[in-house]
Design a protein around this motif. Structure first.
Motif, PDB file in Angstrom:
ATOM      1  N   SER A  71       0.843  -1.191   0.000  1.00 11.07           N
ATOM      2  CA  SER A  71       0.000   0.000   0.000  1.00 11.07           C
ATOM      3  C   SER A  71       0.881   1.245   0.000  1.00 11.07           C
ATOM      4  N   PRO A  72       0.330   2.410  -0.352  1.00  4.40           N
ATOM      5  CA  PRO A  72       1.130   3.644  -0.305  1.00  4.40           C
ATOM      6  C   PRO A  72       1.716   3.911   1.080  1.00  4.40           C
ATOM      7  N   GLY A  73       0.975   3.552   2.139  1.00  6.73           N
ATOM      8  CA  GLY A  73       1.486   3.779   3.485  1.00  6.73           C
ATOM      9  C   GLY A  73       2.726   2.957   3.775  1.00  6.73           C
ATOM     10  N   LYS A  74       2.705   1.672   3.434  1.00  2.00           N
ATOM     11  CA  LYS A  74       3.875   0.823   3.653  1.00  2.00           C
ATOM     12  C   LYS A  74       5.023   1.222   2.731  1.00  2.00           C
ATOM     13  N   LEU A  75       4.676   1.652   1.516  1.00  3.34           N
ATOM     14  CA  LEU A  75       5.715   2.100   0.586  1.00  3.34           C
ATOM     15  C   LEU A  75       6.449   3.311   1.152  1.00  3.34           C
ATOM     16  N   HIS A  76       5.729   4.171   1.854  1.00  3.28           N
ATOM     17  CA  HIS A  76       6.353   5.347   2.462  1.00  3.28           C
ATOM     18  C   HIS A  76       7.460   4.926   3.429  1.00  3.28           C
ATOM     19  N   PHE A  77       7.215   3.906   4.239  1.00  2.00           N
ATOM     20  CA  PHE A  77       8.229   3.426   5.159  1.00  2.00           C
ATOM     21  C   PHE A  77       9.426   2.857   4.403  1.00  2.00           C
ATOM     22  N   GLN A  78       9.165   2.107   3.338  1.00  2.00           N
ATOM     23  CA  GLN A  78      10.263   1.515   2.575  1.00  2.00           C
ATOM     24  C   GLN A  78      11.081   2.578   1.853  1.00  2.00           C
ATOM     25  N   CYS A  79      10.416   3.631   1.416  1.00  2.00           N
ATOM     26  CA  CYS A  79      11.146   4.732   0.784  1.00  2.00           C
ATOM     27  C   CYS A  79      12.037   5.456   1.784  1.00  2.00           C
ATOM     28  N   ARG A  80      11.631   5.441   3.045  1.00  2.00           N
ATOM     29  CA  ARG A  80      12.484   6.022   4.089  1.00  2.00           C
ATOM     30  C   ARG A  80      13.811   5.259   4.165  1.00  2.00           C
ATOM     31  N   HIS A  81      13.732   3.938   4.115  1.00  2.00           N
ATOM     32  CA  HIS A  81      14.952   3.120   4.089  1.00  2.00           C
ATOM     33  C   HIS A  81      15.774   3.426   2.831  1.00  2.00           C
ATOM     34  N   TYR A  82      15.102   3.589   1.704  1.00  2.00           N
ATOM     35  CA  TYR A  82      15.781   3.869   0.436  1.00  2.00           C
ATOM     36  C   TYR A  82      16.529   5.199   0.511  1.00  2.00           C
ATOM     37  N   ARG A  83      15.874   6.204   1.070  1.00  2.00           N
ATOM     38  CA  ARG A  83      16.528   7.509   1.221  1.00  2.00           C
ATOM     39  C   ARG A  83      17.773   7.400   2.083  1.00  2.00           C
ATOM     40  N   HIS A  84      17.674   6.631   3.181  1.00  5.12           N
ATOM     41  CA  HIS A  84      18.833   6.495   4.071  1.00  5.12           C
ATOM     42  C   HIS A  84      19.972   5.776   3.363  1.00  5.12           C
ATOM     43  N   ALA A  85      19.646   4.761   2.563  1.00  8.24           N
ATOM     44  CA  ALA A  85      20.681   4.028   1.836  1.00  8.24           C
ATOM     45  C   ALA A  85      21.404   4.923   0.836  1.00  8.24           C
ATOM     46  N   LYS A  86      20.672   5.852   0.230  1.00  7.73           N
ATOM     47  CA  LYS A  86      21.272   6.741  -0.773  1.00  7.73           C
ATOM     48  C   LYS A  86      21.944   7.960  -0.140  1.00  7.73           C
ATOM     49  N   HIS A  87      21.298   8.544   0.858  1.00  6.71           N
ATOM     50  CA  HIS A  87      21.820   9.777   1.463  1.00  6.71           C
ATOM     51  C   HIS A  87      21.623   9.754   2.979  1.00  6.71           C
ATOM     52  N   PRO A  88      22.415   8.962   3.690  1.00  9.85           N
ATOM     53  CA  PRO A  88      22.228   8.874   5.151  1.00  9.85           C
ATOM     54  C   PRO A  88      22.426  10.201   5.868  1.00  9.85           C
TER      55      PRO A  88
END
Length: 366
Positions: free
Chosen positions: A119-136
């Motif tokens: 869902s968009p809500g769960k995707l938001h959490f996963q994108c948070r991980h993605y952002r940290h992986a790219k730009h901690p």
């Protein structure tokens, strides 16, 4: 309860798809309008302001429309999935916001499989991980800014009651929630208090001298714990994922229940990390330091956390030689503001600003 018949269900799905397609077209036009800056003719400083006023939208909805429209070229495959009803417009909003945050390092194919499965809500959490992986560093800076935005206001009511209104950062909010929850449990079958009342009672009990220590569950990978490049965020209960810097700060003086994952997301360790000083060590630390050791700070020991000069993730021991008291403000500066607290040759402590690094001092308290 009256169940919807199949015709109604199909109609709702069809209407939702039409809304998605219209919102995509609106986003495309909104981005073009923002690029042309015609809103300035009507006296508006931003396209979002014009859209909010003339299209009767909230600021967030208007900003989402412009963001999606500006990133449609970077989300071509995701857009096709919306056209085929495999994704919704809300997924595009999350992906477009992430593309804006990550910049040139963004690749929609890194997130498209997760978008299709969640869902968009769960995707938001996963994108948070993605952002940290790219730009901690950017995620950590955002967390530090949220700490600076902490706010709590009290107002007096005519009947003498006190109103509270405030906002906390994710880590601070999670700590408060976890400190209050044990005190807010119903006290037997006859406890008819609703949850808001029980939480209010728990806050009063905690402030009146309760000895509850907040216990936080943090789920992290070995790579995140070591602050390795490309590592995801750590998950914390009741809040958005947090950066590796936040994990380090929490580990100094919080009771943490750790869930450690390997690179394949398999659990390799679950338990309580023994990183908080024992009661005798803390009493000795209070007696030695008497308060915050930051130069010119006069916060008493009761308002301070025990800070590891060499962090335990780097094999720093939890003993008096490696511990100093820091107040919450200065503890945050060390873990999120780039400052260092190092021991000088005479045994005193130096606060080193972010522009200077003395790695030789930081190797140990000797």
């Amino acid at each position: 309860m009256v169940a919807l018949d199949l015709g109604q269900e199909e109609k709702l799905i069809a209407l939702a798809r039409q809304m998605d397609l219209l919102q995509i077209e609106f986003a495309r036009e909104a981005a073009a309008y923002a690029a042309g800056k015609r809103y300035e003719v009507d006296g508006f400083t931003t396209a979002i302001g014009w859209l909010r006023f003339n299209c009767h939208m909230s600021s967030n909805a208007a900003a989402n429309s412009v963001c999606v429209g500006e990133n449609l070229d970077r989300l071509s495959d995701s857009l096709e999935k919306v056209y085929s009803s495999e994704l919704g417009y809300a997924h595009l909003v999350v992906l477009a916001r992430t593309a804006d945050d990550v910049g040139d390092a963004f690749n929609e194919h890194d997130l498209l499989p997760q978008a299709l499965e969640n869902s968009p809500g769960k995707l938001h959490f996963q994108c948070r991980h993605y952002r940290h992986a790219k730009h901690p560093a950017a995620v950590a800076a955002e967390e530090a800014d949220l700490v600076e935005q902490r706010s709590l206001k009290f107002s007096s009511w005519p009947n003498g009651a006190i109103g509270l209104n405030g906002v906390l950062d994710p880590v601070g909010g999670a700590a408060v929630i976890n400190a209050l929850k044990p005190l807010a449990r119903p006290l037997g079958r006859d406890d008819e208090r609703m949850q808001p009342r029980r939480l209010a009672d728990a806050l009063v009990e905690l402030a009146s001298g309760g000895e509850v220590k907040a216990s936080l569950q943090v789920t992290t990978t070995v790579e995140t714990l070591a602050s390795m490049a490309g590592a995801p965020c750590a998950d914390i209960q009741h809040a958005l994922p947090i950066s590796s810097q936040s994990v380090e700060q929490l580990a100094c003086d919080c009771s943490i229940i750790r869930v450690l994952l390997d690179s394949q997301s398999q659990v390799v360790d679950v338990g309580r990390a023994k990183r908080v000083p024992s009661a005798p060590v803390r009493r000795a630390l209070d007696a030695r330091d008497k308060g915050c050791r930051w130069p010119s700070c006069d916060r008493p020991a009761g308002w301070c956390a025990s800070h590891h000069l060499v962090h335990w993730t780097h094999d720093g021991p939890t003993n008096l030689d490696n511990l100093v008291l820091l107040c919450h403000r200065h503890h945050t500066l060390v873990h999120k503001g780039g400052w260092q607290v190092v021991r000088a040759e005479d045994g005193g402590l130096l606060a080193i600003p972010p522009e200077v690094r003395f790695d030789t001092f930081a190797k140990g308290p000797d």
